[in-house]
Design a protein around this motif. Structure first.
Motif, PDB file in Angstrom:
ATOM      1  N   UNK A  11     -19.565 -43.729  24.969  1.00 47.24           N
ATOM      2  CA  UNK A  11     -20.232 -44.370  23.839  1.00 47.24           C
ATOM      3  C   UNK A  11     -19.211 -44.652  22.752  1.00 47.24           C
ATOM      4  N   UNK A  12     -19.605 -45.513  21.836  1.00 50.48           N
ATOM      5  CA  UNK A  12     -18.797 -45.722  20.644  1.00 50.48           C
ATOM      6  C   UNK A  12     -19.015 -44.485  19.785  1.00 50.48           C
ATOM      7  N   UNK A  13     -17.935 -43.745  19.516  1.00 46.41           N
ATOM      8  CA  UNK A  13     -18.009 -42.521  18.738  1.00 46.41           C
ATOM      9  C   UNK A  13     -17.056 -42.668  17.562  1.00 46.41           C
ATOM     10  N   UNK A  14     -17.568 -42.443  16.377  1.00 46.48           N
ATOM     11  CA  UNK A  14     -16.716 -42.504  15.190  1.00 46.48           C
ATOM     12  C   UNK A  14     -15.722 -41.363  15.233  1.00 46.48           C
ATOM     13  N   UNK A  15     -14.541 -41.600  14.687  1.00 44.32           N
ATOM     14  CA  UNK A  15     -13.519 -40.545  14.622  1.00 44.32           C
ATOM     15  C   UNK A  15     -14.045 -39.412  13.772  1.00 44.32           C
ATOM     16  N   UNK A  16     -13.860 -38.196  14.271  1.00 45.65           N
ATOM     17  CA  UNK A  16     -14.291 -37.025  13.514  1.00 45.65           C
ATOM     18  C   UNK A  16     -13.058 -36.310  12.993  1.00 45.65           C
ATOM     19  N   UNK A  17     -13.201 -35.533  11.942  1.00 42.01           N
ATOM     20  CA  UNK A  17     -12.047 -34.818  11.413  1.00 42.01           C
ATOM     21  C   UNK A  17     -11.505 -33.821  12.419  1.00 42.01           C
ATOM     22  N   UNK A  18     -10.217 -33.579  12.384  1.00 39.75           N
ATOM     23  CA  UNK A  18      -9.599 -32.617  13.314  1.00 39.75           C
ATOM     24  C   UNK A  18     -10.174 -31.247  13.067  1.00 39.75           C
ATOM     25  N   UNK A  19     -10.343 -30.520  14.192  1.00 40.54           N
ATOM     26  CA  UNK A  19     -10.861 -29.163  14.078  1.00 40.54           C
ATOM     27  C   UNK A  19      -9.822 -28.163  14.459  1.00 40.54           C
ATOM     28  N   UNK A  28      -4.294 -40.752  29.681  1.00 41.25           N
ATOM     29  CA  UNK A  28      -5.085 -41.048  30.871  1.00 41.25           C
ATOM     30  C   UNK A  28      -6.489 -40.561  30.561  1.00 41.25           C
ATOM     31  N   UNK A  29      -7.480 -41.418  30.725  1.00 40.26           N
ATOM     32  CA  UNK A  29      -8.861 -41.058  30.407  1.00 40.26           C
ATOM     33  C   UNK A  29      -9.738 -41.248  31.636  1.00 40.26           C
ATOM     34  N   UNK A  30     -10.715 -40.362  31.767  1.00 34.57           N
ATOM     35  CA  UNK A  30     -11.672 -40.419  32.870  1.00 34.57           C
ATOM     36  C   UNK A  30     -13.016 -40.008  32.283  1.00 34.57           C
ATOM     37  N   UNK A  31     -13.906 -40.986  32.085  1.00 39.32           N
ATOM     38  CA  UNK A  31     -15.164 -40.749  31.383  1.00 39.32           C
ATOM     39  C   UNK A  31     -16.341 -41.333  32.152  1.00 39.32           C
ATOM     40  N   UNK A  32     -17.539 -40.905  31.784  1.00 38.49           N
ATOM     41  CA  UNK A  32     -18.759 -41.468  32.336  1.00 38.49           C
ATOM     42  C   UNK A  32     -19.652 -41.880  31.169  1.00 38.49           C
ATOM     43  N   UNK A  40     -17.169 -36.515  21.123  1.00 38.80           N
ATOM     44  CA  UNK A  40     -18.234 -36.044  20.245  1.00 38.80           C
ATOM     45  C   UNK A  40     -19.259 -35.233  21.013  1.00 38.80           C
ATOM     46  N   UNK A  41     -18.885 -34.727  22.189  1.00 36.28           N
ATOM     47  CA  UNK A  41     -19.770 -33.976  23.095  1.00 36.28           C
ATOM     48  C   UNK A  41     -21.006 -34.787  23.502  1.00 36.28           C
ATOM     49  N   UNK A  42     -20.895 -36.123  23.495  1.00 37.98           N
ATOM     50  CA  UNK A  42     -22.029 -36.988  23.845  1.00 37.98           C
ATOM     51  C   UNK A  42     -21.997 -37.470  25.283  1.00 37.98           C
ATOM     52  N   UNK A  43     -20.848 -37.437  25.923  1.00 30.99           N
ATOM     53  CA  UNK A  43     -20.724 -37.902  27.297  1.00 30.99           C
ATOM     54  C   UNK A  43     -19.576 -37.151  27.956  1.00 30.99           C
TER      55      UNK A  43
END
Length: 169
Positions: free
Chosen positions: A161-169, A154-158, A137-140
């Motif tokens: 946050x809990x982000x609700x699923x957004x519609x596909x773009x 494979x995920x690598x994050x910093x 969600x471009x939040x982190x």
């Protein structure tokens, strides 16, 4: 010595001992201790809901800036959440085969050594900046690599946050 002097001396000794204990319990300069790999899927499902149903996870959550030498914690703590999990059979191929995200070949960079045994061989990893933004969600900050041949992510994050699923773009 006055009572005040004894109290100050005692306080200094306690603080000095606390700093030493914290350093030695964290590996204080003698090399980083091996981190424990987590296998709990629920924290990942809450944060990466838009990816889909995850299973068989192996992941780490830790402060990437923690050298283990400080006894005063960072004022702005960061938590790196990095790992690998499975998606249902065929889920990655159908996602990658679409045109919404423009996936391209991309190998994970510098995975932690604790996760090496859980990464599939010959995965043929792909990634997409647009897909990363969809998941975060471009939040982190986060990077997500998918394997169409093994249905792994494979995920690598910093600080995910809990982000609700957004519609596909």
């Amino acid at each position: 010595m006055s009572r005040r002097g004894w109290l100050m001396l005692g306080g200094l000794l306690v603080l000095g001992g606390a700093g030493t204990a914290a350093c030695s319990s964290e590996g204080g300069g003698a090399g980083r201790e091996r981190r424990e790999v987590n296998t709990d899927v629920e924290p990942l499902r809450r944060r990466f809901r838009a990816i889909g149903p995850l299973s068989d996870p192996h992941w780490l959550g830790y402060d990437p800036n923690d050298s283990g030498r400080e006894w005063i914690p960072d004022q702005d703590p960061r938590v790196r959440v990095v790992g690998v999990a499975r998606l249902p059979a065929g889920a990655v191929s159908s996602l990658v085969g679409g045109t919404a995200y423009s996936f391209e070949p991309s190998d994970p960079s510098n995975p932690p050594e604790e996760l090496a045994e859980f990464l599939p061989e010959n995965a043929g990893w792909v990634a997409s900046v647009r897909y990363d933004k969809h998941i975060t969600g471009s939040r982190y900050p986060g990077r997500f690599h998918l394997s169409p041949t093994t249905d792994h992510v494979y995920f690598d994050t910093v600080n995910p946050e809990v982000v609700e699923a957004s519609p596909s773009t």
